[in-house]
Write an enzyme that holds these catalytic residues in place. Structure first.
Site, PDB file in Angstrom:
ATOM      1  N   LYS B  70     -28.514 -15.758  31.427  1.00 60.09           N
ATOM      2  CA  LYS B  70     -27.586 -15.827  30.302  1.00 60.09           C
ATOM      3  C   LYS B  70     -28.185 -15.155  29.064  1.00 60.09           C
ATOM      4  CE  LYS B  70     -24.141 -17.262  27.768  1.00 60.09           C
ATOM      5  NZ  LYS B  70     -22.866 -16.545  27.920  1.00 60.09           N
ATOM      6  N   GLY B  71     -27.368 -14.416  28.325  1.00 63.28           N
ATOM      7  CA  GLY B  71     -27.845 -13.670  27.169  1.00 63.28           C
ATOM      8  C   GLY B  71     -28.571 -14.531  26.150  1.00 63.28           C
ATOM      9  N   ASN B  94     -12.888 -15.500  29.014  1.00 64.59           N
ATOM     10  CA  ASN B  94     -13.834 -16.460  28.455  1.00 64.59           C
ATOM     11  C   ASN B  94     -14.146 -16.108  27.015  1.00 64.59           C
ATOM     12  OD1 ASN B  94     -16.866 -15.676  27.913  1.00 64.59           O
ATOM     13  ND2 ASN B  94     -16.233 -14.413  29.654  1.00 64.59           N
ATOM     14  N   GLY B  97     -18.806 -17.330  23.544  1.00 62.49           N
ATOM     15  CA  GLY B  97     -19.425 -17.089  22.244  1.00 62.49           C
ATOM     16  C   GLY B  97     -20.936 -17.031  22.326  1.00 62.49           C
ATOM     17  N   CYS B 155     -21.946  -6.701  20.863  1.00 66.43           N
ATOM     18  CA  CYS B 155     -22.090  -7.745  19.852  1.00 66.43           C
ATOM     19  C   CYS B 155     -21.890  -7.156  18.471  1.00 66.43           C
ATOM     20  CB  CYS B 155     -23.506  -8.320  19.884  1.00 66.43           C
ATOM     21  SG  CYS B 155     -23.930  -8.954  21.456  1.00 66.43           S
ATOM     22  N   GLY B 242     -13.479 -10.651  36.523  1.00 67.78           N
ATOM     23  CA  GLY B 242     -12.901 -10.964  37.828  1.00 67.78           C
ATOM     24  C   GLY B 242     -12.198  -9.770  38.452  1.00 67.78           C
ATOM     25  N   GLY B 268     -18.177  -5.680  37.693  1.00 70.97           N
ATOM     26  CA  GLY B 268     -16.770  -5.879  37.347  1.00 70.97           C
ATOM     27  C   GLY B 268     -15.927  -6.234  38.554  1.00 70.97           C
ATOM     28  N   GLY B 269     -15.642  -7.514  38.711  1.00 74.48           N
ATOM     29  CA  GLY B 269     -14.716  -7.951  39.749  1.00 74.48           C
ATOM     30  C   GLY B 269     -15.230  -7.845  41.158  1.00 74.48           C
ATOM     31  N   GLY B 290     -20.554 -11.338  39.238  1.00 73.04           N
ATOM     32  CA  GLY B 290     -20.341 -12.230  38.103  1.00 73.04           C
ATOM     33  C   GLY B 290     -19.433 -13.391  38.435  1.00 73.04           C
TER      34      GLY B 290
HETATM   35  C1  LIG Z   1     -18.383 -17.014  31.457  1.00 73.40           C
HETATM   36  C2  LIG Z   1     -19.003 -15.655  31.268  1.00 73.40           C
HETATM   37  C3  LIG Z   1     -20.104 -15.504  30.433  1.00 73.40           C
HETATM   38  C4  LIG Z   1     -20.689 -14.256  30.238  1.00 73.40           C
HETATM   39  N1  LIG Z   1     -21.786 -14.134  29.416  1.00 73.40           N
HETATM   40  C5  LIG Z   1     -22.385 -12.927  29.260  1.00 73.40           C
HETATM   41  C6  LIG Z   1     -23.564 -12.780  28.456  1.00 73.40           C
HETATM   42  O1  LIG Z   1     -24.092 -13.752  27.911  1.00 73.40           O
HETATM   43  N2  LIG Z   1     -24.104 -11.541  28.312  1.00 73.40           N
HETATM   44  C7  LIG Z   1     -23.568 -10.448  28.923  1.00 73.40           C
HETATM   45  O2  LIG Z   1     -24.099  -9.351  28.783  1.00 73.40           O
HETATM   46  N3  LIG Z   1     -22.465 -10.563  29.720  1.00 73.40           N
HETATM   47  C8  LIG Z   1     -21.859 -11.763  29.903  1.00 73.40           C
HETATM   48  N4  LIG Z   1     -20.748 -11.865  30.710  1.00 73.40           N
HETATM   49  C9  LIG Z   1     -20.199 -10.676  31.369  1.00 73.40           C
HETATM   50  C10 LIG Z   1     -20.639 -10.572  32.826  1.00 73.40           C
HETATM   51  O3  LIG Z   1     -22.041 -10.456  32.935  1.00 73.40           O
HETATM   52  C11 LIG Z   1     -19.960  -9.381  33.532  1.00 73.40           C
HETATM   53  O4  LIG Z   1     -20.316  -8.189  32.862  1.00 73.40           O
HETATM   54  C12 LIG Z   1     -18.452  -9.510  33.533  1.00 73.40           C
HETATM   55  O5  LIG Z   1     -18.068 -10.820  33.773  1.00 73.40           O
HETATM   56  C13 LIG Z   1     -17.785  -8.609  34.567  1.00 73.40           C
HETATM   57  O6  LIG Z   1     -18.180  -8.919  35.877  1.00 73.40           O
HETATM   58  P1  LIG Z   1     -17.327  -9.880  36.875  1.00 73.40           P
HETATM   59  O7  LIG Z   1     -15.921  -9.362  36.884  1.00 73.40           O
HETATM   60  O8  LIG Z   1     -18.005  -9.760  38.201  1.00 73.40           O
HETATM   61  O9  LIG Z   1     -17.420 -11.238  36.316  1.00 73.40           O
HETATM   62  C14 LIG Z   1     -20.154 -13.120  30.908  1.00 73.40           C
HETATM   63  C15 LIG Z   1     -19.049 -13.285  31.757  1.00 73.40           C
HETATM   64  C16 LIG Z   1     -18.471 -14.530  31.959  1.00 73.40           C
HETATM   65  C17 LIG Z   1     -17.290 -14.662  32.881  1.00 73.40           C
END
Ligand SMILES: Cc1cc2nc3c(=O)[nH]c(=O)nc-3n(C[C@H](O)[C@H](O)[C@H](O)COP(=O)(O)O)c2cc1C
Ligand SMILES: Cc1cc2nc3c(=O)[nH]c(=O)nc-3n(C[C@H](O)[C@H](O)[C@H](O)COP(=O)(O)OP(=O)(O)OC[C@H]3O[C@@H](n4cnc5c(N)ncnc54)[C@H](O)[C@@H]3O)c2cc1C
Ligand code: FES
Lengths: 273, 328
Positions: B70-71, B94, B97, B155, B242, B268-269, B290
């Site tokens: 997590k970031g 989401n 924050g 950011c 997603g 991404g998804g 993700g």
């Molecule tokens: C609940 C949630 C929290 C996330 N928090 C971060 C984060 O803290 N830092 C970051 O770079 N990306 C964050 N992301 C983005 C994911 O790392 C990813 O780039 C994005 O969800 C697309 O991939 P996915 O479709 O497989 O989920 C977050 C995504 C979700 C759904």
């Protein structure tokens, strides 16, 4: 994967879903599971459901499955109504915490609104004496009432429209039940919980609430099910009503899935729920 | 009417013919990204896998190519008011924050657990000023057990009108360049899709010294409750992730693949091995899983197994042979 045993409609909007679960883990009252309802991507996320009953549990038996009591609300729960015996669902759990008890607090009062009855079947069995205050919109919103009657506990029912029990809100019948040795457990709509928490706070009675927030992971990883709780500083007496409070300045977020779903009602920042 | 088949023509199937089997094909899924040697190209995406420990009871972390935590920011961050998540068609929004425990607490409380696993730990981080980015990078630089950094540039910059770093090539260059000088760790820059031409930002990050790029972060979006006419997220807008975003992500990876030389990590998804392989074909050397982790905690492992199967079936000998081999 777990097999469906039955999926019975008990009221127009409520179903009981029996699920066979090999090597059933220990499940405490108040814990929940995340169900994946389809192997496809719509609906995408799992849905949280409390464990209503443990199935096939003998005197010392481990149990062979669980029963979920659910209300049809949206896409996911509508899809659930199509589940048939031998269909398979993917269960993640048990998740979350359980209720706490208090020594000496023997007047145990459970306050449930509608589907908020779910965590209390397993809980009620843990107490020799317990009283259930069960409210619903109408007689069709009192799911599981018959199950509780079989537990031979004191039950008081209220409905908004008066179609069963007393007419009015369940929170209106709490006050006269309270005594110095009371302990309240509550689950139901947010408005109801807020009011129960207010009453408990005013009277200084310990109160635990089970909260409902939309979830994605269910295991504390996504930080999606956040709820604001008061800071972790020491309890102090509030100026105006002498109830115990914590420094509101140091409020933080907790996760309903991992830190809850059961919280001490005093902990919650109710204005921001 | 067809001709009658004479009885004598029908015989039982012969027994299976002994073949050399797959023994001659040794599968190598390892891949080097930004100087990080990964045993396979499957990672978990930041924010969807907590600090790793949350998923340890459910999957064998050792099997992952890497996990991205997590970031992190310099100080702990509270995050946004609820509701923070809402499901949408084949996806979710989401508005967490960027809630996190802060870089210091991560190192002290979370990293010791992760060191026990034979999996590369990549730390995602961010800041609201160039200085904060650099400071977090410096703190993480000297720590054992961190294989690389992933910089989240989606950011807002408090020093320049809260403009997002990753939406402006000049800001991107400056922040990446400054971080580059603050750490010796491999540096992955994670791109935002919320821009008109992602290749411009990608090039800025490349010029500033990034070792690799990961893309995409969430797409900006919102959802409304028609009964209350209120936004479904406490923060009004949030990030879409997603299956719904996969086509957009694929296109962006393909565009960036054609315009920079850096290795790419596709995000991404991704729900299945096929999704992951699509990303490789358009130019990703590795992938991050993700939202799929929420749906199935085993998703990343199943995707890895599926990639192995695909490589065997199609006699692909290593990841490099798949990357960017789109037939156009
Ligand atoms: C609940 C949630 C929290 C996330 N928090 C971060 C984060 O803290 N830092 C970051 O770079 N990306 C964050 N992301 C983005 C994911 O790392 C990813 O780039 C994005 O969800 C697309 O991939 P996915 O479709 O497989 O989920 C977050 C995504 C979700 C759904
Ligand atoms: C710990 C926990 C335990 C639960 N236990 C039970 C249970 O035992 N039985 C049961 O019937 N339900 C239970 N719920 C609520 C249940 O998870 C939701 O009703 C369900 O997710 C709705 O899914 P859906 O796809 O049908 O609705 P959606 O299509 O997702 O939503 C339909 C409507 O309901 C609203 N909604 C969505 N999720 C929730 C939610 N979690 N709470 C309130 N409104 C929501 C949406 O905003 C929308 O207006 C529990 C929730 C939690 C957090
Ligand atoms: S649902 Fe993910 S943290 Fe609670």
């Amino acid at each position: 994967m777990a097999k469906i045993l039955y999926n019975k409609q008990i009221l127009p909007a409520y179903y009981q879903l029996g699920i066979r679960w090999e090597n059933l883990p220990t499940i405490e009252p108040g814990q929940f599971v995340m169900l994946r309802l389809t192997k496809y991507i719509d609906p995408l996320l799992r849905r949280p459901f409390g464990v209503y009953k443990i199935l096939g549990q003998g005197a010392r038996g481990k149990g062979q499955g669980i029963e979920i009591l659910y209300k049809v609300l949206g896409k996911g729960t509508r899809l659930m109504t199509n589940l048939k015996p031998d269909d398979e669902v993917d269960i993640l759990g048990p998740l979350g915490n359980s209720f706490s008890a208090h020594s000496g607090k023997t007047n145990v009062i459970i306050v449930a609104g509608g589907i908020g009855i779910v965590p209390f079947y397993l809980l009620a069995k843990r107490f020799k004496k317990v009283r259930l205050l069960f409210g619903g919109r109408s007689k069709d919103d009192l799911p599981g009432l018959d199950d509780f009657k079989k537990l031979k506990i004191d039950i008081e029912v209220s409905t908004d429209d008066g179609s069963r029990g007393k007419k009015g809100l369940v929170t209106e019948i709490i006050a006269k039940q309270l005594s110095g040795n009371s302990l309240i457990y509550a689950c139901g709509p947010q408005g109801m919980l807020k009011e129960v928490a207010r009453i408990a706070d005013k009277t200084g009675i310990p109160c635990y609430v089970s909260l409902d927030k939309a979830m994605a992971c269910g295991i504390g990883a996504c930080l999606g099910c956040a709820i604001k709780v008061k800071g972790q500083g020491p309890w102090v007496k509030s100026q105006e009503n002498k109830s115990a409070i914590r420094n509101p300045q140091s409020a933080i977020y907790k996760m309903v899935c991992k830190d809850g779903p059961i919280f001490d009602a005093r902990e919650i920042v109710w204005e921001e729920i | 009417m067809g001709r009658d088949i004479k009885k004598s023509e029908v015989i039982p199937l012969p027994p299976p013919v002994e073949k050399g089997g797959r023994g001659d094909l040794t599968l190598d899924l390892s891949v080097n990204i930004a100087g990080i040697e990964l045993k396979n190209p499957v990672m978990t995406a930041s924010g969807t896998f907590g600090y790793g420990e949350e998923y340890a009871p459910y999957i064998d972390l050792n099997r992952l190519g890497a996990l991205v935590v997590k970031g992190l920011s310099l100080q702990p961050k509270q995050g946004n008011p609820p509701p923070r998540i809402v499901e949408t068609a084949a996806g979710m929004l989401n508005s967490i924050g960027l809630q996190n425990i802060g870089a210091g607490v991560f190192i002290e409380k979370k990293l010791p657990f992760l060191r026990k696993f034979d999996t590369k730990v990549i730390v995602n981080f961010f800041g609201d000023s160039i200085d904060e980015y650099c400071e977090v990078a410096k703190i993480l630089d000297s720590v054992d057990g961190i294989a690389g950094l992933e910089m989240n540039i989606s950011c807002p910059n408090k020093e320049e009108g809260w403009l997002e770093f990753g939406t402006n090539p000049d800001l991107t260059f400056r922040v990446v360049n400054a971080v580059r000088k603050s750490t010796r760790l491999p540096l992955i820059v994670k791109l935002s899709p919320n821009i008109t031409d992602i290749t411009i930002i990608a090039k800025a990050a490349e010029d500033a010294g990034a070792d690799a790029l990961s893309l995409i972060n969430t797409l900006s979006g919102m959802a409304v409750d028609v009964n209350t006419r209120r936004p479904k997220l406490g923060n009004v807008i949030g990030g879409l992730s997603g299956p719904a975003i996969k086509p957009v992500a694929l296109k962006m990876v393909w565009q960036v693949f054609k315009s920079v030389k850096l290795p790419l990590i596709g995000i991404g998804g991704i729900m299945t091995a096929e999704d992951a392989i699509e990303f490789m074909i358009v130019g990703a050397s590795a992938v991050q899983v993700g939202t799929a982790n929420f749906v199935d905690p085993q998703a990343s492992i199943k995707i890895l197994d599926g990639i192995e199967d695909y490589f065997e079936r199609n006699e692909v000998k290593n990841v490099k042979d798949m990357v960017g081999n789109l037939r156009v």
